[in-house]
Design a protein around this motif. Structure first.
Motif, mmCIF file in Angstrom:
data_model
loop_
_atom_site.group_PDB
_atom_site.id
_atom_site.type_symbol
_atom_site.label_atom_id
_atom_site.label_comp_id
_atom_site.label_asym_id
_atom_site.label_seq_id
_atom_site.Cartn_x
_atom_site.Cartn_y
_atom_site.Cartn_z
ATOM 1 N N TYR A 216 0.823 -1.204 0.000
ATOM 2 C CA TYR A 216 0.000 0.000 0.000
ATOM 3 C C TYR A 216 0.857 1.254 0.000
ATOM 4 N N SER A 217 0.605 2.127 -0.963
ATOM 5 C CA SER A 217 1.274 3.423 -1.056
ATOM 6 C C SER A 217 0.269 4.518 -0.727
ATOM 7 N N GLU A 218 0.459 5.159 0.393
ATOM 8 C CA GLU A 218 -0.439 6.247 0.790
ATOM 9 C C GLU A 218 -0.295 7.441 -0.156
ATOM 10 N N LYS A 219 0.913 7.672 -0.640
ATOM 11 C CA LYS A 219 1.167 8.791 -1.539
ATOM 12 C C LYS A 219 0.356 8.662 -2.824
ATOM 13 N N GLU A 220 0.293 7.454 -3.339
ATOM 14 C CA GLU A 220 -0.449 7.213 -4.583
ATOM 15 C C GLU A 220 -1.903 6.837 -4.335
ATOM 16 N N GLN A 221 -2.217 6.482 -3.074
ATOM 17 C CA GLN A 221 -3.545 5.970 -2.736
ATOM 18 C C GLN A 221 -3.888 4.753 -3.597
ATOM 19 N N LEU A 222 -2.907 3.838 -3.673
ATOM 20 C CA LEU A 222 -3.067 2.636 -4.478
ATOM 21 C C LEU A 222 -2.555 1.415 -3.724
ATOM 22 N N ILE A 223 -3.161 0.275 -4.049
ATOM 23 C CA ILE A 223 -2.638 -1.023 -3.630
ATOM 24 C C ILE A 223 -1.911 -1.618 -4.828
ATOM 25 N N HIS A 224 -0.659 -2.001 -4.654
ATOM 26 C CA HIS A 224 0.124 -2.581 -5.746
ATOM 27 C C HIS A 224 0.337 -4.079 -5.507
ATOM 28 N N ARG A 225 0.293 -4.847 -6.569
ATOM 29 C CA ARG A 225 0.632 -6.262 -6.468
ATOM 30 C C ARG A 225 2.142 -6.407 -6.277
#
Length: 445
Positions: A216-225
């Motif tokens: 999880y990247s809070e900066k991007e607000q994304l969950i990455h595989r």
């Protein structure tokens, strides 16, 4: 009799000042007393290149600057924004009913320091006198004399932070999210991680149908595989190692901490990941603090300086050789590792040899970081220049220095202070991969 305005009087042992020379100003409105014996001990430590020698010199300079307009027998204003004061306490000449030098049958420095606390207790009966020491045995002796005693608490972390692994497993995750992560590599439905989601934290999302490793990247607000990544012939063997390698290889993460018991692959993964990124950095530096065994100083070992330190560096050489042995002598990767060593692009050295250098365009791996103080770790990380990545590895439950523990070592301190920061990531490796015998020893012995 002079009236002390503070709520408590803290008597500082030498171990506290060598741990943190700023400790004098960390006691808020309370008064601080340094026994003259402690100054004598600081004088013995002031020469040398180790962090404790640096701390001794800085502490002596700090006290000297504070006392410019006072004698050391005066109560000196600490000027920390509170009402605290400092005093250097001369050796007592009073007849003490609880004389530590007689009770413990020697006039060693520890007992002279105890006597200062005893004298202050009788001199100021309405004020709590507390001996502060990193030496657990000295604290026990103080308590035997009915003197309040405690560890130096600044920089200590709570047990909850020691348990922080950097990984969370979410059961019954939405199948649609898992499928989307496999299809596109990322997903913006971060609510699936819960309200307490943590930046740069790893997740195992699973349900009855499938599972996926995620970040999880809070900066991007994304969950990455997160995919399993090979590095210089080394393949992660479990989810935790996969996460660790991902953090090591992530160019956005500038500081990585990896903790775990022996055999979990901490140093091997860090070195393999660093070698895989050889084109992005000019140098790979591996270092570890020298902790003499059986109280035998390094000077007792035969040979020149390099021969003395090589035994302490052998675990780092072992990991490098293990990676090299993944390839035959004629393979290209084996040749460029040898070339990097010959060119000085791979450096293995004691941490004391690295101190003072400005680190740029480098990956800096510090092994056994649990044996460093919080101030030592801060000193190291603040040396990082442009395009430098720092990796700290260690086991917070295996402390080899007498004045540190699980809560006060530098590795635990970094994890607590930097958890969730944009440039930082932590992983705890739980599963040993060295051998079944090593796993048995970690579990049962």
């Amino acid at each position: 009799m002079a009236k002390i305005s503070s709520k408590k009087i803290f008597v500082l042992d030498t171990s506290v000042l060598l741990h943190d020379h700023h400790s004098i100003v960390k006691f808020e409105e309370n008064d601080v007393v340094i026994p003259i014996t402690v100054l004598e001990e600081l004088d013995k430590f002031k020469v040398g290149n180790e962090i404790k020698n640096f701390e001794a010199r800085e502490c002596i300079r700090f006290i000297d600057k504070m006392s410019e307009q006072y004698t050391l027998n005066d109560w000196i204003p600490i000027k920390n924004g509170k009402r605290g004061r400092l005093r250097i306490q001369m050796q007592t000449e009073l007849e003490l009913s609880e004389d530590a030098t007689k009770i413990f049958s020697s006039a060693k420095n520890d007992h002279l320091i105890l006597n200062v606390a005893v004298e202050l207790k009788y001199k100021y009966p309405k004020i709590k006198v507390v001996l502060v020491s990193k030496d657990i045995n000295l604290r026990l002796k103080a308590k035997a004399l009915n003197i309040l005693a405690e560890d130096y608490k600044h920089g200590k972390v709570n047990d909850q932070m020691i348990a922080y692994s950097g990984i969370t497993t979410i059961e019954n995750a939405e199948a649609l999210v898992i499928r989307k992560l496999y299809q596109s590599g990322h997903h913006n439905k971060v609510a699936i991680l819960g309200k307490e989601r943590i930046n740069n934290h790893f997740y195992i999302l699973k349900n009855n149908e499938a599972s996926v490793l995620a970040y999880y990247s809070e900066k991007e607000q994304l969950i990455h595989r997160v995919d399993k990544t090979y590095a210089c012939g080394i393949k992660p063997k479990n989810a935790e190692q996969t996460f660790a390698m991902d953090a090591i290889m992530n160019p956005e993460i500038k500081l990585v901490t990896i903790s775990g018991v022996a055999g979990t692959g901490k140093t091997l993964l860090a070195l393999a990941g660093a070698l895989e990124q050889r084109n992005q950095y000019e140098q790979i530096i591996l270092a570890r603090p020298i902790i003499p065994l059986s109280n035998r100083e390094i000077g007792f070992l035969p040979g020149d300086a390099q021969e003395k330190v090589n035994p302490y560096m052998q675990p780092l050489f072992d990991n490098l050789n293990f990676i090299k042995n993944q390839f035959s002598e004629n393979e290209k990767k084996r040749r460029w590792i040898d070339e990097m060593q010959e060119q000085g692009r791979i450096t293995i050295a004691p941490l004391a040899f690295i101190r003072g250098r400005s680190l740029t365009n480098s990956i800096f791996i510090i092994d056994e970081a649990q044996n460093l103080t919080p101030h030592e770790v801060k000193t190291i990380v603040t040396r990082a220049g442009e395009n430098t990545k720092v990796i700290l590895t260690g086991d917070v439950r295996q402390i080899d220095t007498p004045y540190l523990d699980e809560n006060s070592n530098g590795l635990s301190y970094v994890i607590e202070r930097l958890k969730g920061s944009d440039l930082y990531c932590h992983i705890t490796l739980a599963k040993g991969e060295r051998s079944e015998l090593a796993n048995l020893a970690n579990e049962k012995l």
